[in-house]
Design a protein around this motif. Structure first.
Motif, PDB file in Angstrom:
ATOM      1  N   LYS A 183      58.825 115.762   5.371  1.00  0.00           N
ATOM      2  CA  LYS A 183      58.645 114.325   5.284  1.00  0.00           C
ATOM      3  C   LYS A 183      58.849 113.569   3.992  1.00  0.00           C
ATOM      4  O   LYS A 183      59.388 112.575   4.025  1.00  0.00           O
ATOM      5  CB  LYS A 183      57.404 113.884   6.074  1.00  0.00           C
ATOM      6  N   THR A 184      58.269 114.224   3.159  1.00  0.00           N
ATOM      7  CA  THR A 184      58.524 113.521   1.652  1.00  0.00           C
ATOM      8  C   THR A 184      60.034 113.371   1.298  1.00  0.00           C
ATOM      9  O   THR A 184      60.264 112.382   0.759  1.00  0.00           O
ATOM     10  CB  THR A 184      57.645 114.412   0.758  1.00  0.00           C
ATOM     11  N   PHE A 185      60.579 114.645   1.619  1.00  0.00           N
ATOM     12  CA  PHE A 185      62.025 114.756   1.265  1.00  0.00           C
ATOM     13  C   PHE A 185      62.648 113.225   2.010  1.00  0.00           C
ATOM     14  O   PHE A 185      63.458 112.807   1.365  1.00  0.00           O
ATOM     15  CB  PHE A 185      62.750 116.077   1.553  1.00  0.00           C
ATOM     16  N   LEU A 186      62.574 113.333   3.262  1.00  0.00           N
ATOM     17  CA  LEU A 186      63.002 112.526   4.034  1.00  0.00           C
ATOM     18  C   LEU A 186      62.938 110.899   3.709  1.00  0.00           C
ATOM     19  O   LEU A 186      63.727 110.326   3.647  1.00  0.00           O
ATOM     20  CB  LEU A 186      62.765 112.525   5.547  1.00  0.00           C
ATOM     21  N   LYS A 187      61.670 110.907   3.327  1.00  0.00           N
ATOM     22  CA  LYS A 187      61.172 109.352   3.004  1.00  0.00           C
ATOM     23  C   LYS A 187      61.746 108.855   1.592  1.00  0.00           C
ATOM     24  O   LYS A 187      62.266 107.773   1.724  1.00  0.00           O
ATOM     25  CB  LYS A 187      59.620 109.324   3.006  1.00  0.00           C
ATOM     26  N   ASN A 188      61.791 110.036   0.765  1.00  0.00           N
ATOM     27  CA  ASN A 188      62.387 109.741  -0.488  1.00  0.00           C
ATOM     28  C   ASN A 188      64.107 109.615  -0.353  1.00  0.00           C
ATOM     29  O   ASN A 188      64.436 108.584  -1.089  1.00  0.00           O
ATOM     30  CB  ASN A 188      62.537 110.925  -1.455  1.00  0.00           C
ATOM     31  N   ALA A 189      64.667 110.197   0.659  1.00  0.00           N
ATOM     32  CA  ALA A 189      66.037 109.988   0.833  1.00  0.00           C
ATOM     33  C   ALA A 189      66.285 108.470   1.277  1.00  0.00           C
ATOM     34  O   ALA A 189      67.326 107.801   1.267  1.00  0.00           O
ATOM     35  CB  ALA A 189      66.614 111.205   1.746  1.00  0.00           C
ATOM     36  N   GLY A 190      65.582 108.400   2.418  1.00  0.00           N
ATOM     37  CA  GLY A 190      65.353 106.876   2.785  1.00  0.00           C
ATOM     38  C   GLY A 190      65.512 105.504   2.009  1.00  0.00           C
ATOM     39  O   GLY A 190      66.370 104.788   1.985  1.00  0.00           O
ATOM     40  N   GLU A 191      64.792 106.023   0.855  1.00  0.00           N
ATOM     41  CA  GLU A 191      64.873 105.017  -0.465  1.00  0.00           C
ATOM     42  C   GLU A 191      66.287 104.895  -0.777  1.00  0.00           C
ATOM     43  O   GLU A 191      66.834 103.912  -1.266  1.00  0.00           O
ATOM     44  CB  GLU A 191      63.920 105.202  -1.403  1.00  0.00           C
ATOM     45  N   ALA A 192      67.070 105.886  -1.099  1.00  0.00           N
ATOM     46  CA  ALA A 192      68.250 106.090  -1.498  1.00  0.00           C
ATOM     47  C   ALA A 192      69.420 105.450  -0.747  1.00  0.00           C
ATOM     48  O   ALA A 192      70.286 104.714  -1.057  1.00  0.00           O
ATOM     49  CB  ALA A 192      68.771 107.516  -1.831  1.00  0.00           C
ATOM     50  N   LEU A 204      62.336 108.556  13.522  1.00  0.00           N
ATOM     51  CA  LEU A 204      61.138 109.035  12.903  1.00  0.00           C
ATOM     52  C   LEU A 204      60.045 108.195  12.125  1.00  0.00           C
ATOM     53  O   LEU A 204      58.877 108.134  12.494  1.00  0.00           O
ATOM     54  CB  LEU A 204      61.528 109.966  12.055  1.00  0.00           C
ATOM     55  N   PHE A 205      60.792 107.203  11.365  1.00  0.00           N
ATOM     56  CA  PHE A 205      59.514 106.393  10.527  1.00  0.00           C
ATOM     57  C   PHE A 205      60.373 105.218  10.502  1.00  0.00           C
ATOM     58  O   PHE A 205      61.179 104.770   9.583  1.00  0.00           O
ATOM     59  CB  PHE A 205      59.756 106.923   9.057  1.00  0.00           C
ATOM     60  N   PRO A 206      60.093 104.274  11.414  1.00  0.00           N
ATOM     61  CA  PRO A 206      60.821 102.732  11.810  1.00  0.00           C
ATOM     62  C   PRO A 206      60.701 102.293  10.653  1.00  0.00           C
ATOM     63  O   PRO A 206      59.438 101.848  10.082  1.00  0.00           O
ATOM     64  CB  PRO A 206      60.030 102.394  13.108  1.00  0.00           C
ATOM     65  N   ASP A 207      61.661 101.554  10.045  1.00  0.00           N
ATOM     66  CA  ASP A 207      61.668 100.699   8.842  1.00  0.00           C
ATOM     67  C   ASP A 207      62.886  99.686   8.994  1.00  0.00           C
ATOM     68  O   ASP A 207      64.084  99.989   8.928  1.00  0.00           O
ATOM     69  CB  ASP A 207      61.782 101.601   7.594  1.00  0.00           C
TER      70      ASP A 207
END
Length: 568
Positions: A166-175, A200-203
């Motif tokens: 999850k941490t990897f995915l959220k970090n990737a979302g920032e990029a 997964l993480f609506p934004d």
């Protein structure tokens, strides 16, 4: 290791698995079909092959990660193994279902993925791209489903691994919400990854970025081809990405370019199931590839549209691909039980046609068991396939001022004849005007463009391609300056045997057509070519492209060079 290629042997099978995200899913209530169980077994059999590529030195920066085939630890190999392992842990039919041992391997690999990830959320493709947003999108093709499969697996003690992913995915979302791209397909890969992240993480930032890319419109031409014309690599990737976005964001209009490309691709398939690649403007140009990469797209659309032609293409792909190749897309089929349904009845695919694709600079001719491709803007302007006997390129060059390699900017249809042509000039240059002479005599400051021309030599090449009984006739006419050496190449795919040709006295893998006719045979398939012409042995002319690493038959002569050759 190519991040987008499913390799069919050894551990590489799992390191480069091309995985895209999928809808949230629950435990399956439908029995898996036998072919899907075979695919799961293929993955099971490859698990022992992970071990040699794992970094086990506790002092190594990337301990727990995995190396590629040249022993470089990298995020793509590591992510591929994470995805495959999580998938198997979620399958009750797998020998690794809910495996705590495999979970330990995934956890250490997940820690390593965070070490591969930069503070901006990106990762590197060590072959070429660094701090790469698009390659981060490709990585999420593995890590998003890994996260979902691991949640589905419900393995005791998986909480830490899930948090790492999850941490990897959220970090990737920032990029992915701010990063740039290189090529057209990257827009859709990034947008597909954001679509799955948003599930997964609506934004709203994810959706806004997708809409920003979609505002540029899909890069599909009137032929049905995407900008990169990359039939063996990026076209299937674009199709898969658009399907994901269409499903995830409820945009069914994005399926229309997918339909259009898949329908065009009917005409890009050789009788042996390979796909035409010579028109690509990416790294897959001229490569050998079958249609396995398209299988998910054709099956999805065949079932969605109840389309018999697409169903027939699925069956053709099944018959011309290995199970290992098809298993590379196991994740798509595990996430969507709708794909387990029986395909519609087949409707006959086109196998008898002559069809131009002007936006792609391609003409395709197929007559059941043989086919040909004519190409513009390509020094390899003709291919001819007859079963597994394959003329992979026809080329011609003259030693005309170092620029005599022939290609044609367009293909013109004149009745039943396809015409290619090119005009060249070879001038000499007179003294430059007195007022343009520079005091220091620097040649570069007195450019040839400013000098009068004289003794201008000319070369006109016209190639006419027409159908004859069960084959092609190629008429070539090279005129203008007389006495210019010409070398005409018939370049075959390796693996066959020649008859009627003479081995070149000084070149390996090179032959002269000195007789009336020659042939090239692979198993039971034979291409016949005639008549011969061998007025000199100059195979490699100045200014011509280097010889290909393939068995090549040369016809040679001098201008005016007029010759007709028949392929059957």
């Amino acid at each position: 290791m190519n991040r987008r290629t499913f390799v069919t042997t050894g551990v590489s099978t799992l390191c480069a698995m091309p995985v895209l995200g999928f809808q949230l899913f629950e435990k399956y209530t439908t029995a898996k079909p036998a072919w899907l169980l075979e695919w799961i077994k293929i993955y099971d059999q490859n698990v022992p092959n992970y071990k040699p590529l794992k970094v086990t030195d506790i002092n190594h920066r990337y301990v727990g990660g995995y190396m590629n085939d040249v022993e470089i630890p990298n995020p793509h190999s590591t992510a591929g193994i994470i995805a495959a392992s999580c998938m198997l842990m979620s399958c009750p039919e797998s020998a690794y279902y809910q495996s705590k041992e495999l979970l330990k391997e995934v956890e250490s690999a997940a820690w390593c993925m965070l070490k591969f990830q930069h503070t901006d959320g990106t990762i590197d493709l060590l072959d070429t791209n660094f701090h790469s947003t698009p390659d981060t999108g490709f990585i999420l093709e593995n890590i998003v489903p890994a996260y979902k499969f691991l949640k589905l697996a419900n393995v005791k003690g998986s909480e830490t691994t899930l948090e790492l992913l999850k941490t990897f995915l959220k970090n990737a979302g920032e990029a992915l919400t701010v990063g740039g791209i290189h090529t057209p397909n990257h827009r859709w890969v990034v947008s597909a990854a954001l679509t799955k992240l948003n599930e997964l993480f609506p934004d709203p930032r994810y959706v806004n970025r997708i809409e920003q890319w979609l505002a540029e419109h899909i890069d599909i031409d009137a032929d049905g081809q995407y900008n990169e014309k990359s039939t063996n690599s990026y076209s299937p990737i674009v199709n898969r990405s658009l399907i994901i976005i269409a499903k995830g964001l409820n945009k069914p209009e994005l399926l229309e370019p997918v339909r259009k490309n898949l329908m065009m691709t009917f005409y890009y398939v050789h009788p042996n199931g390979e796909v035409v690649t010579e028109a690509s403007n990416r790294q897959d140009k001229g490569t050998i590839g079958n249609m396995a990469k398209y299988y998910y797209c054709y099956r999805y659309m065949a079932l969605l549209d109840n389309n018999g032609e697409m169903a027939a293409m699925c069956r053709l792909i099944e018959n011309t691909s290995t199970k290992n190749q098809l298993a590379g897309y196991l994740d798509y089929f595990l996430e969507d039980p709708n794909l387990w349904k029986e395909l519609p009845a087949s409707k006959a695919l086109p196998t008898n046609y002559a069809k131009a694709f002007p936006y792609s600079g391609v003409v395709r001719i197929r007559r059941e068991n043989w086919d040909a491709t004519i190409l513009s803007n390509n020094a390899s302007w003709l291919t001819f396939h007859k079963g597994n006997a394959i003329l992979q390129a026809m080329r011609v060059a003259a030693s005309f001022f170092g620029k005599g390699q022939f290609d044609s900017v367009k293909i013109e249809q004149q009745g039943n004849v396809w015409v290619l042509q090119k005009s060249l000039e070879g001038p000499y240059y007179q003294p430059i005007a007195k007022e343009q002479i520079v005091a220091d005599g620097d040649w570069d400051k007195m450019p040839r463009a400013n000098r009068p021309q004289s003794e201008i030599q000319k070369m006109e090449t016209i190639v006419k391609i027409s159908e004859v009984n069960n084959g092609l006739q190629i008429d070539i006419d090279m005129s203008g300056t007389e006495g210019v050496p010409v070398s005409f190449e018939l370049i075959f795919r390796a693996g066959g045997t020649f008859s009627g040709v003479t081995k070149h006295p000084k070149k390996d893998n090179a032959y002269l057509l000195t007789s009336e006719s020659g042939s090239y045979t692979v198993n039971t398939d034979t291409i016949q070519f005639s008549p011969g012409k061998a007025e000199h042995k100059g195979s490699q002319l100045r200014g011509a492209l280097p010889a290909m690493d393939a068995p090549t038959v040369y016809l040679t002569g001098f201008t005016p060079f007029k010759h007709t050759i028949t392929l059957k």
